[in-house]
Design a protein around this motif. Structure first.
Motif, PDB file in Angstrom:
ATOM      1  N   TYR A  37       0.838  -1.204   0.000  1.00  0.00           N
ATOM      2  CA  TYR A  37       0.000   0.000   0.000  1.00  0.00           C
ATOM      3  C   TYR A  37       0.876   1.258   0.000  1.00  0.00           C
ATOM      4  N   LEU A  41       0.847   3.829  -3.069  1.00  0.00           N
ATOM      5  CA  LEU A  41      -0.098   4.924  -2.827  1.00  0.00           C
ATOM      6  C   LEU A  41       0.190   6.157  -3.696  1.00  0.00           C
ATOM      7  N   TYR A  45      -2.546   7.476  -6.270  1.00  0.00           N
ATOM      8  CA  TYR A  45      -3.074   8.795  -5.951  1.00  0.00           C
ATOM      9  C   TYR A  45      -2.979   9.725  -7.166  1.00  0.00           C
ATOM     10  N   GLN A  62      -9.090   4.905  -1.770  1.00  0.00           N
ATOM     11  CA  GLN A  62      -9.386   3.865  -0.781  1.00  0.00           C
ATOM     12  C   GLN A  62     -10.058   2.655  -1.436  1.00  0.00           C
ATOM     13  N   MET A  69      -7.038  -5.571  -2.294  1.00  0.00           N
ATOM     14  CA  MET A  69      -6.980  -6.554  -1.205  1.00  0.00           C
ATOM     15  C   MET A  69      -7.882  -7.747  -1.510  1.00  0.00           C
TER      16      MET A  69
ATOM     17  N   PRO B  59      -0.147  12.603  -1.694  1.00  0.00           N
ATOM     18  CA  PRO B  59      -1.103  12.336  -0.603  1.00  0.00           C
ATOM     19  C   PRO B  59      -0.515  12.782   0.731  1.00  0.00           C
ATOM     20  N   MET B  63      -3.975  11.721   5.235  1.00  0.00           N
ATOM     21  CA  MET B  63      -4.768  10.907   4.309  1.00  0.00           C
ATOM     22  C   MET B  63      -4.224   9.474   4.256  1.00  0.00           C
ATOM     23  N   THR B  64      -2.900   9.374   4.193  1.00  0.00           N
ATOM     24  CA  THR B  64      -2.260   8.051   4.147  1.00  0.00           C
ATOM     25  C   THR B  64      -2.682   7.218   5.354  1.00  0.00           C
ATOM     26  N   GLU B  65      -2.661   7.848   6.526  1.00  0.00           N
ATOM     27  CA  GLU B  65      -3.017   7.118   7.756  1.00  0.00           C
ATOM     28  C   GLU B  65      -4.503   6.776   7.806  1.00  0.00           C
ATOM     29  N   ARG B  66      -5.333   7.712   7.355  1.00  0.00           N
ATOM     30  CA  ARG B  66      -6.786   7.462   7.358  1.00  0.00           C
ATOM     31  C   ARG B  66      -7.121   6.262   6.482  1.00  0.00           C
ATOM     32  N   ILE B  67      -6.562   6.258   5.277  1.00  0.00           N
ATOM     33  CA  ILE B  67      -6.857   5.152   4.358  1.00  0.00           C
ATOM     34  C   ILE B  67      -6.302   3.846   4.937  1.00  0.00           C
ATOM     35  N   LYS B  68      -5.109   3.943   5.513  1.00  0.00           N
ATOM     36  CA  LYS B  68      -4.494   2.735   6.083  1.00  0.00           C
ATOM     37  C   LYS B  68      -5.392   2.160   7.189  1.00  0.00           C
ATOM     38  N   THR B  70      -8.632   2.377   7.515  1.00  0.00           N
ATOM     39  CA  THR B  70      -9.781   1.702   6.908  1.00  0.00           C
ATOM     40  C   THR B  70      -9.354   0.359   6.314  1.00  0.00           C
ATOM     41  N   LEU B  71      -8.203   0.368   5.662  1.00  0.00           N
ATOM     42  CA  LEU B  71      -7.730  -0.868   5.023  1.00  0.00           C
ATOM     43  C   LEU B  71      -7.469  -1.957   6.062  1.00  0.00           C
ATOM     44  N   LEU B  72      -6.907  -1.563   7.201  1.00  0.00           N
ATOM     45  CA  LEU B  72      -6.609  -2.562   8.230  1.00  0.00           C
ATOM     46  C   LEU B  72      -7.896  -3.178   8.794  1.00  0.00           C
TER      47      LEU B  72
END
Lengths: 199, 171
Positions: A37, A41, A45, A62, A69, B59, B63-68, B70-72
Motif C-alpha cells: 500500500y 499509494l 493517488y 481507498q 486486497m 497524498p 490521508m495516508t493514515e486514514r486510508i491505512k 480503513t484498510l486494516l
C-alpha cells in the motif's frame, strides 16, 4: 555498468520485491500488504487525482486498495503487479464515473463553481484553472481507453516515452504516434466540451 | 503521397513528444516555436492544458493514515477469519519453497528447484541407505560397501548443507 543496465536491474529488483510482498500478503501477512500500500499509494493517488474531482479523490483511492486486497488471490502473474494495479485503478475510476454518470456533467462544474464562489474573493486565475481542470478531466474520461492510458502514463505517472514503449512492448515511434493521436482526439473532445459549456 | 503524409506525421509525432518532454521538465512550458493557428500550436496548447491538470500535491500523511486505518479494518474482516495454516506449509514457504506458478521470478523458480532437489536427494538416500548396506553384494562396486555409504553420506551432507544455506539466505 551503463545507466540502462542499472535501471533495468533496479526495475527487476523492484518487481521481485513486489512479488515477495504479494506472496506474503496472500499468506495473510498484514505488514506485507501495508508495505505494498505504501509503495503504491503515490502512483495510485496521482492517477486518481488526474481524473477525479478533488473532493472524491480519497474515497476512490481507498476503493482501489480495498479492491486490490479482495483480488489478491486472483492475481495470476500474467503481467507485472504494477500493471495489474493500474487495471484495478482504471476500473474504480470507471465505476466512479458510471455511478455519477447522470450528475457528472452538471454536478462537477456546478459544485466546483459554487465551491469557488463560497470562497471570499476567489482568485480569478485559480477559478479559471479549476474550470479548465474539470473540462480536461471530463474530456479525458471520454477518450478511448488506449488514448487515455498513454496520456496518464506520460503525465500522471511521469513515465518517459521510452519507458512507455518498454511497458507496452511497442516501438518508440509507435508510442509517439499514439500519443500524438491521443492529443488530437482530446483536442477535438475539448472543443466539443467547450461548445457544450458555451450553450 | 501517403509516404509524405507518413513522414509529416512522424515529424509531428517527434516534435510533439519533444515539446511534451520539455513541458514535463518544467522548462519554459508557455513558449512555443510553432506558428499561431498551426496544428502543432493547437496540439501544444492541449499538452499545456493537460500539464496544468497534473496534481501537484502528494497524498498527505493524514490521508495516508486514514486510508491505512480503513484498510486494516477491511483486512481483519477479509483475513481475520482464515483457518490457521499448517506449520510445514508455513515453514516451506518461509524458506522459499512454494508451488511453481507463472508469476514466480526466475530466481525464485531456481530456488524452489534447488530446495526440491535437496529434499528429494535426502529422502531417496534415507530410503535407500539401509537397503544398499544389506544388499551390498548386489550394488557395491569397486569402491566397496564402506565407500558407497561414504558417498551417500557426502551427498546427504551436501543436501543438508544446501538446505541450511537456503534457509539462512531467506532469513
Amino acid at each position: 555498468m551503463n545507466q540502462n543496465k542499472i535501471e533495468r536491474r533496479l526495475a527487476q529488483a523492484n518487481e521481485e520485491h513486489d512479488e515477495e510482498l504479494l506472496r506474503l500478503a496472500n499468506l495473510g501477512n498484514q505488514e506485507a500488504f501495508t508495505d505494498l500500500y505504501e509503495r503504491y499509494l503515490p502512483k495510485v493517488y496521482k492517477r486518481v487525482a488526474f481524473l477525479i474531482p478533488n473532493v472524491d479523490i480519497e474515497d476512490v483511492v481507498q476503493e482501489v486498495f480495498i479492491a486490490m486486497m479482495r483480488s489478491l488471490k486472483t492475481f495470476r502473474g500474467d503481467c507485472k503487479f504494477s500493471t495489474w494495479l493500474r487495471v484495478i485503478t482504471n476500473r474504480q475510476i470507471a465505476n466512479y464515473y458510471r455511478k455519477n454518470k447522470k450528475s457528472m456533467q452538471d454536478r462537477d462544474i456546478e459544485s466546483d463553481k459554487s465551491w469557488l464562489q463560497r470562497k471570499p474573493n476567489p482568485d480569478h486565475s485559480t477559478q479559471e484553472r479549476q474550470e479548465k481542470k474539470i473540462l480536461v478531466q471530463q474530456s479525458l474520461s471520454k477518450l478511448p481507453q488506449h488514448y487515455r492510458e498513454i496520456i496518464l502514463l506520460r503525465f500522471a505517472e511521469g513515465l518517459k516515452f521510452k519507458e512507455i514503449a518498454e511497458l507496452q512492448e511497442k516501438s518508440l515511434d509507435a508510442v509517439k504516434s499514439q500519443f500524438r493521436r491521443a492529443i488530437e482526439t482530446l483536442r477535438k473532445e475539448l472543443g466539443a466540451q467547450d461548445a457544450r459549456e458555451q450553450r | 503521397m501517403p509516404e509524405n503524409k507518413d513522414s509529416d506525421n512522424s515529424i509531428l509525432d517527434n516534435q510533439l513528444a519533444g515539446y511534451t518532454d520539455l513541458v514535463m521538465k518544467g522548462r519554459a512550458p508557455e513558449m512555443s516555436s510553432a506558428p499561431e493557428g498551426s496544428l502543432m500550436r493547437d496540439l501544444q496548447n492541449v499538452v499545456l492544458d493537460i500539464y496544468h491538470v497534473v496534481p501537484e500535491k502528494e497524498p498527505t500523511g493524514e490521508m495516508t493514515e486514514r486510508i491505512k486505518g480503513t484498510l486494516l479494518k477491511e483486512w481483519e474482516k477479509e483475513f481475520g477469519k482464515r483457518p490457521p495454516e499448517i506449520r510445514l506449509v508455513k515453514w516451506l514457504t518461509k524458506i522459499g519453497f512454494s508451488r511453481p506458478s507463472a508469476w514466480q521470478s526466475t530466481a525464485r523458480r531456481k530456488q524452489t528447484l534447488a530446495i526440491s532437489a535437496a529434499v528429494a536427494a535426502i529422502v531417496i538416500i534415507a530410503i535407500l541407505a539401509p537397503f544398499i548396506s544389506s544388499q551390498g553384494s548386489l550394488t557395491a562396486t569397486a569402491i566397496g560397501d564402506k565407500g558407497l555409504i561414504g558417498v551417500l553420506l557426502i551427498i546427504l551432507a551436501a543436501g543438508s548443507a544446501t538446505l541450511w544455506w537456503l534457509f539462512r539466505r531467506k532469513k
